[in-house]
Write a protein that holds these residues in place. Structure first.
Motif, mmCIF file in Angstrom:
data_model
loop_
_atom_site.group_PDB
_atom_site.id
_atom_site.type_symbol
_atom_site.label_atom_id
_atom_site.label_comp_id
_atom_site.label_asym_id
_atom_site.label_seq_id
_atom_site.Cartn_x
_atom_site.Cartn_y
_atom_site.Cartn_z
ATOM 1 N N LEU A 1 0.810 -1.225 0.000
ATOM 2 C CA LEU A 1 0.000 0.000 0.000
ATOM 3 C C LEU A 1 0.838 1.267 0.000
ATOM 4 O O LEU A 1 0.472 2.251 -0.636
ATOM 5 C CB LEU A 1 -0.931 0.008 1.217
ATOM 6 C CG LEU A 1 -2.073 -0.991 1.190
ATOM 7 C CD1 LEU A 1 -2.747 -1.058 2.556
ATOM 8 C CD2 LEU A 1 -3.072 -0.628 0.111
ATOM 9 N N TYR B 1 -5.053 -7.515 4.310
ATOM 10 C CA TYR B 1 -4.792 -6.433 3.357
ATOM 11 C C TYR B 1 -5.976 -5.464 3.306
ATOM 12 O O TYR B 1 -5.785 -4.245 3.304
ATOM 13 C CB TYR B 1 -4.518 -7.023 1.971
ATOM 14 C CG TYR B 1 -4.304 -5.984 0.903
ATOM 15 C CD1 TYR B 1 -3.080 -5.357 0.755
ATOM 16 C CD2 TYR B 1 -5.333 -5.611 0.047
ATOM 17 C CE1 TYR B 1 -2.874 -4.400 -0.211
ATOM 18 C CE2 TYR B 1 -5.142 -4.655 -0.927
ATOM 19 C CZ TYR B 1 -3.915 -4.051 -1.062
ATOM 20 O OH TYR B 1 -3.726 -3.095 -2.010
ATOM 21 N N ARG C 1 -5.868 -1.560 4.274
ATOM 22 C CA ARG C 1 -6.256 -0.583 3.253
ATOM 23 C C ARG C 1 -7.374 0.310 3.764
ATOM 24 O O ARG C 1 -7.402 1.506 3.504
ATOM 25 C CB ARG C 1 -6.687 -1.319 1.987
ATOM 26 C CG ARG C 1 -6.914 -0.408 0.812
ATOM 27 C CD ARG C 1 -7.157 -1.244 -0.449
ATOM 28 N NE ARG C 1 -7.191 -0.409 -1.606
ATOM 29 C CZ ARG C 1 -8.264 0.247 -2.015
ATOM 30 N NH1 ARG C 1 -9.383 0.158 -1.342
ATOM 31 N NH2 ARG C 1 -8.209 1.001 -3.099
ATOM 32 N N LEU D 1 -6.804 4.269 3.967
ATOM 33 C CA LEU D 1 -7.393 4.788 2.736
ATOM 34 C C LEU D 1 -7.313 6.305 2.577
ATOM 35 O O LEU D 1 -6.987 6.786 1.488
ATOM 36 C CB LEU D 1 -8.843 4.314 2.604
ATOM 37 C CG LEU D 1 -9.492 4.531 1.250
ATOM 38 C CD1 LEU D 1 -8.754 3.751 0.177
ATOM 39 C CD2 LEU D 1 -10.947 4.105 1.300
ATOM 40 N N LEU E 1 -3.691 7.209 1.253
ATOM 41 C CA LEU E 1 -3.125 6.546 0.091
ATOM 42 C C LEU E 1 -3.271 7.425 -1.138
ATOM 43 O O LEU E 1 -4.203 8.215 -1.239
ATOM 44 C CB LEU E 1 -3.826 5.204 -0.146
ATOM 45 C CG LEU E 1 -3.661 4.165 0.950
ATOM 46 C CD1 LEU E 1 -4.447 2.925 0.609
ATOM 47 C CD2 LEU E 1 -2.206 3.825 1.143
#
Length: 188
Positions: A49, A154, A158, A162, A165
């Motif tokens: 990520l 994962y 994530r 989020l 990212l």
């Protein structure tokens, strides 16, 4: 990727919660005589990520935390998880994998690297432990268990990271055409 204190705080929280969850819950559940290991999955997810530097740093920090809490040889788990995080991050940077099952393959690879690497380093340091086919069986079952857990781990990482990212090209919405559904290329 720019890092601010909130993103770093979330990474630290993922490491603490994942490490404590591994030590208190996951290590107590045994499937075929072997328990799963969340550490390589967390490190691989962060590497995929966030990139190689974040993956390596997270792996070092989580490994140091696990070594300190368990009273193991200090730095051994850090070294192995650092390599796994860096490898997952470099895969993201060089190949930019877009398939949905990439975390499963990377989680299996990171687990294989960490379990085999940890075993080899323990052997090289002279730790007295029986080496037999049972060790190979335990490594193989651990890889299978972690492969099954890779996608949920994962997804959880994530979800937590989020907002920090970079924009995922798969999440971009396509522009709706106002020409009655026809493509602008078909209007010759």
């Amino acid at each position: 990727m720019t890092w601010n204190t909130a993103a770093i705080a979330r990474l630290v929280a993922i490491g603490l919660v994942g490490g404590i969850l591994q030590l208190t819950t996951v290590s107590q559940i045994s499937v075929f005589g072997v328990s799963a290991d969340l550490s390589p999955l967390l490190v691989a997810a962060i590497g995929l990520l966030c990139g190689s530097i974040a993956g390596a740093s997270f792996g070092f920090g989580l490994g140091l935390f696990m070594d300190t809490v368990l009273g193991q040889t200090l730095g051994l788990t850090s070294l192995v998880l650092l390599a796994a995080g860096y490898g997952a991050g470099r895969l993201r940077e060089l190949r930019d994998p877009a398939h949905g099952l990439v975390p499963v393959a990377v989680g299996a690879g990171a687990t294989a690297l960490t379990t085999v690497g940890f075993s080899v380093l323990q052997f090289l340091l002279g730790v007295e432990a029986p080496v037999s086919l049972l060790l190979g069986r335990e490594i193989l079952i651990t890889i299978v268990l972690n492969t099954l857990l890779a996608l949920p781990v994962y997804a959880a990482c994530r979800r937590v990271l989020l907002p920090y990212l970079p924009d995922d090209p798969r999440r971009r919405r396509r522009r709706a055409y106002t020409t009655g559904g026809l493509s602008p290329l078909s209007r010759a």
